[in-house]
Design a protein around this motif. Sequence first.
Motif, PDB file in Angstrom:
ATOM      1  N   CYS A 157       0.824  -1.211   0.000  1.00  0.00           N
ATOM      2  CA  CYS A 157       0.000   0.000   0.000  1.00  0.00           C
ATOM      3  C   CYS A 157       0.860   1.263   0.000  1.00  0.00           C
ATOM      4  O   CYS A 157       0.618   2.204  -0.763  1.00  0.00           O
ATOM      5  CB  CYS A 157      -0.930   0.003   1.219  1.00  0.00           C
ATOM      6  N   GLN A 158       1.871   1.281   0.850  1.00  0.00           N
ATOM      7  CA  GLN A 158       2.763   2.445   0.933  1.00  0.00           C
ATOM      8  C   GLN A 158       3.449   2.702  -0.401  1.00  0.00           C
ATOM      9  O   GLN A 158       3.550   3.847  -0.858  1.00  0.00           O
ATOM     10  CB  GLN A 158       3.804   2.221   2.027  1.00  0.00           C
ATOM     11  N   GLU A 159       3.886   1.634  -1.041  1.00  0.00           N
ATOM     12  CA  GLU A 159       4.586   1.763  -2.320  1.00  0.00           C
ATOM     13  C   GLU A 159       3.640   2.168  -3.452  1.00  0.00           C
ATOM     14  O   GLU A 159       4.072   2.711  -4.469  1.00  0.00           O
ATOM     15  CB  GLU A 159       5.280   0.444  -2.674  1.00  0.00           C
ATOM     16  N   SER A 160       2.347   1.912  -3.255  1.00  0.00           N
ATOM     17  CA  SER A 160       1.354   2.186  -4.302  1.00  0.00           C
ATOM     18  C   SER A 160       0.578   3.474  -4.063  1.00  0.00           C
ATOM     19  O   SER A 160      -0.333   3.800  -4.833  1.00  0.00           O
ATOM     20  CB  SER A 160       0.376   1.004  -4.406  1.00  0.00           C
ATOM     21  N   GLY A 161       0.904   4.203  -2.977  1.00  0.00           N
ATOM     22  CA  GLY A 161       0.245   5.473  -2.713  1.00  0.00           C
ATOM     23  C   GLY A 161      -1.037   5.373  -1.912  1.00  0.00           C
ATOM     24  O   GLY A 161      -1.915   6.231  -2.029  1.00  0.00           O
ATOM     25  N   TYR A 162      -1.159   4.320  -1.088  1.00  0.00           N
ATOM     26  CA  TYR A 162      -2.329   4.147  -0.238  1.00  0.00           C
ATOM     27  C   TYR A 162      -1.896   3.972   1.211  1.00  0.00           C
ATOM     28  O   TYR A 162      -0.725   3.703   1.484  1.00  0.00           O
ATOM     29  CB  TYR A 162      -3.134   2.913  -0.666  1.00  0.00           C
ATOM     30  N   PHE A 191      -8.171  -5.303   4.160  1.00  0.00           N
ATOM     31  CA  PHE A 191      -8.433  -4.206   5.088  1.00  0.00           C
ATOM     32  C   PHE A 191      -8.705  -2.926   4.304  1.00  0.00           C
ATOM     33  O   PHE A 191      -8.311  -2.789   3.143  1.00  0.00           O
ATOM     34  CB  PHE A 191      -7.302  -4.016   6.104  1.00  0.00           C
ATOM     35  N   LYS A 192      -9.386  -1.980   4.973  1.00  0.00           N
ATOM     36  CA  LYS A 192      -9.783  -0.737   4.326  1.00  0.00           C
ATOM     37  C   LYS A 192      -8.578   0.179   4.145  1.00  0.00           C
ATOM     38  O   LYS A 192      -7.686   0.258   5.008  1.00  0.00           O
ATOM     39  CB  LYS A 192     -10.844  -0.017   5.161  1.00  0.00           C
ATOM     40  N   ILE A 193      -8.578   0.898   3.024  1.00  0.00           N
ATOM     41  CA  ILE A 193      -7.482   1.817   2.705  1.00  0.00           C
ATOM     42  C   ILE A 193      -8.039   3.104   2.126  1.00  0.00           C
ATOM     43  O   ILE A 193      -9.219   3.190   1.780  1.00  0.00           O
ATOM     44  CB  ILE A 193      -6.497   1.185   1.696  1.00  0.00           C
ATOM     45  N   GLU A 194      -7.176   4.101   2.010  1.00  0.00           N
ATOM     46  CA  GLU A 194      -7.515   5.310   1.281  1.00  0.00           C
ATOM     47  C   GLU A 194      -6.286   5.801   0.525  1.00  0.00           C
ATOM     48  O   GLU A 194      -5.152   5.481   0.890  1.00  0.00           O
ATOM     49  CB  GLU A 194      -8.034   6.403   2.212  1.00  0.00           C
ATOM     50  N   LYS A 195      -6.541   6.556  -0.524  1.00  0.00           N
ATOM     51  CA  LYS A 195      -5.457   7.108  -1.337  1.00  0.00           C
ATOM     52  C   LYS A 195      -4.747   8.211  -0.560  1.00  0.00           C
ATOM     53  O   LYS A 195      -5.400   9.050   0.058  1.00  0.00           O
ATOM     54  CB  LYS A 195      -6.033   7.653  -2.647  1.00  0.00           C
ATOM     55  N   ILE A 196      -3.429   8.194  -0.581  1.00  0.00           N
ATOM     56  CA  ILE A 196      -2.669   9.252   0.062  1.00  0.00           C
ATOM     57  C   ILE A 196      -2.669  10.470  -0.853  1.00  0.00           C
ATOM     58  O   ILE A 196      -2.287  10.383  -2.033  1.00  0.00           O
ATOM     59  CB  ILE A 196      -1.212   8.808   0.339  1.00  0.00           C
ATOM     60  N   VAL A 197      -3.136  11.599  -0.351  1.00  0.00           N
ATOM     61  CA  VAL A 197      -3.230  12.820  -1.171  1.00  0.00           C
ATOM     62  C   VAL A 197      -1.851  13.431  -1.354  1.00  0.00           C
ATOM     63  O   VAL A 197      -1.118  13.590  -0.382  1.00  0.00           O
ATOM     64  CB  VAL A 197      -4.186  13.838  -0.518  1.00  0.00           C
TER      65      VAL A 197
END
Length: 197
Positions: A157-162, A191-197
């Motif tokens: 997720c971190q590597e993909s911008g989430y 698990f739930k995620i959101e896009k990092i702005v």
Amino acid sequence: KPEILDIKEMNYITIKGEGNPGSELFSECVQALYAISYGIKMTLKKDNPFEDYTDYTVFPLEGIWDLSEEGRTLYNEGKSIVEIKDHMVFKMMIRQPLFVSKDYIEFTQNEVYKKKKLEKVLEVKYEQITEGLNCQMMHIGSYDNEPESFLQMEKFCQESGYKRISKTHKEIYLSNPSSVEAAKLKTTIRFKIEKIV
């Protein structure tokens, strides 16, 4: 491998509880869900009121897992998930076909209770659930080893911008633990995620 997906609204029957997933209480909750799910399927084969009905296989058991306040305290103090299973909070569920109505589910629920007299059947609820944006992965192996997969998912997720936005997670059980050895169990975890702005 982890993947990102947006999960739309689906119909479920659900039941809530707290405690060790190896407990009698947990087994009773799962038994209630299966009793209603198979009751719906078998009743529909005999008397079907839905125009868009098609025969189907009962969906797999799913569960959303969290910790009680005491469990969270113990976890933050360094206890592993394996050590604090008695403090787990769960919502177990089985997905239902979209053509099956709430009224039909509740009718079947009452009929199942009359026949089987399982008290937990009365605690089952109908819900429409939209999970939204999630990170998902197939975990192969013991449930106790899931934290290894979660670390892999969080890194992805971190590597993909989430970023992960909830410590709760969902499990979808694709194997029967009573007939499959722990090392070969297949469980979809998300698990739930959101896009990092």
